[in-house]
Design a protein around this motif. Sequence first.
Motif, short mmCIF file in Angstrom:
data_model
loop_
_atom_site.label_atom_id
_atom_site.label_comp_id
_atom_site.label_asym_id
_atom_site.label_seq_id
_atom_site.Cartn_x
_atom_site.Cartn_y
_atom_site.Cartn_z
N SER A 71 43.24 34.42 49.52
CA SER A 71 44.43 35.32 48.85
C SER A 71 45.25 34.64 47.64
O SER A 71 46.26 33.74 47.68
CB SER A 71 45.40 35.55 49.92
N ALA A 72 44.33 34.44 46.75
CA ALA A 72 44.72 33.60 45.53
C ALA A 72 44.44 34.39 44.24
O ALA A 72 44.25 33.61 43.20
CB ALA A 72 44.04 32.12 45.75
N GLY A 73 44.33 35.65 44.32
CA GLY A 73 44.18 36.41 42.90
C GLY A 73 42.47 36.68 42.65
O GLY A 73 41.68 35.97 43.44
N GLY A 74 42.23 37.49 42.06
CA GLY A 74 40.98 38.15 41.82
C GLY A 74 40.15 37.02 41.17
O GLY A 74 38.97 37.05 41.53
N GLY A 75 40.79 36.32 40.18
CA GLY A 75 40.09 35.53 39.55
C GLY A 75 39.33 34.23 40.38
O GLY A 75 38.33 33.83 40.19
N ILE A 76 40.31 33.75 41.16
CA ILE A 76 39.82 32.76 42.37
C ILE A 76 38.73 33.20 43.05
O ILE A 76 37.73 32.42 43.36
CB ILE A 76 41.27 32.15 43.01
#
Length: 331
Positions: A71-76
């Motif tokens: 849960s660290a954003g789509g990019g990660i």
Amino acid sequence: NHPHVAIVGATGAVGVEMLLCLEQRNFPLSKLKLLASARSAGKKMTFRGEEITVEELTHDSFGDVDIALFSAGGGISLEYGPSAAAAGAVVIDNSSAFRMDADVPLVVPEINPEAAKNRPRGIIANPNCTTIISLMALAPLHAAFGLRSIIASTYQAVSGSGAQGIVELEEQMKAIASDQPFTPKIYPRQIAFNVIPQVDAFTDNGYTKEELKMLNEGRKIMDLPELRVSCTCVRVPVYRSHSVSITAQFERPVDVAAARAAYEGRPGVNVVDDPSAKLFPVPLDTTGKDDCLVGRIRKNLVFDNALDLWVVGDQVRKGAALNAVQIAEIL
Ligand code: 2RA
């Protein structure tokens, strides 16, 4: 031989709640690894009374990990999810990166738990919070009457924007209370004492990406490729719980008593619906709690075979962290 679990984005609003859910539900794990950006590496968090130091996320962080909660954003997720899966971890991703990938199951444990088993990429996607909360109210009604279409308006908490959303609302309210100037940072307009009819970016048909998520994710989770959904997503000055006003049309005739009965014995959702006693779900009732609450159930006055209802759920918990941990429990 309990699994080794990693949380990617451990210091974010959802990451912190994931750690809480693992602890409160006595998840059987042998080791917990906390991963975040270089900026957060070194921070200390407590799990089961033990202090754990947050480590910097790298592509080599997953050698001994069995389950990786992202849960660290789509990019990660796009950049590191495949590495985690290649290292043998099952990835449970809270971002939107893989949700519509045909080889990635999109799972709400109370609705389609069996889908989690078919994960050829080693990745399972966690649905969008607004979708989870809405479907928790609609799945029991689908079983009873056959769901055909959804018209929904959402009232979304600022926690949906992460910790920064909560800070923005807090800061604006303090500034207004002390008559100080302020400039909106993450929202296009002031959110305190206001509502904003935009969540996520607009697309070329006039709907935002958030509004189209309920359509696309709803079809996949419910396995209803013909499901029709029209949604308006609104940001409201509430800290942690999303509320959704729904008009749902069904294949078969509906009635309120049968609708209420459909929820009996269904885990994760409770009916709170007695307006004469001032009983209906509000965000303050669900914040920090597991269950979604449904109320205001009534026959729609415009369409045949249609019900209106109101559902509320904690966006950070059932809308994200708890759902992901419940998927891990299925594994
Ligand atoms: C929001 N559902 O509320 C989106 C992402 N959590 O902003």
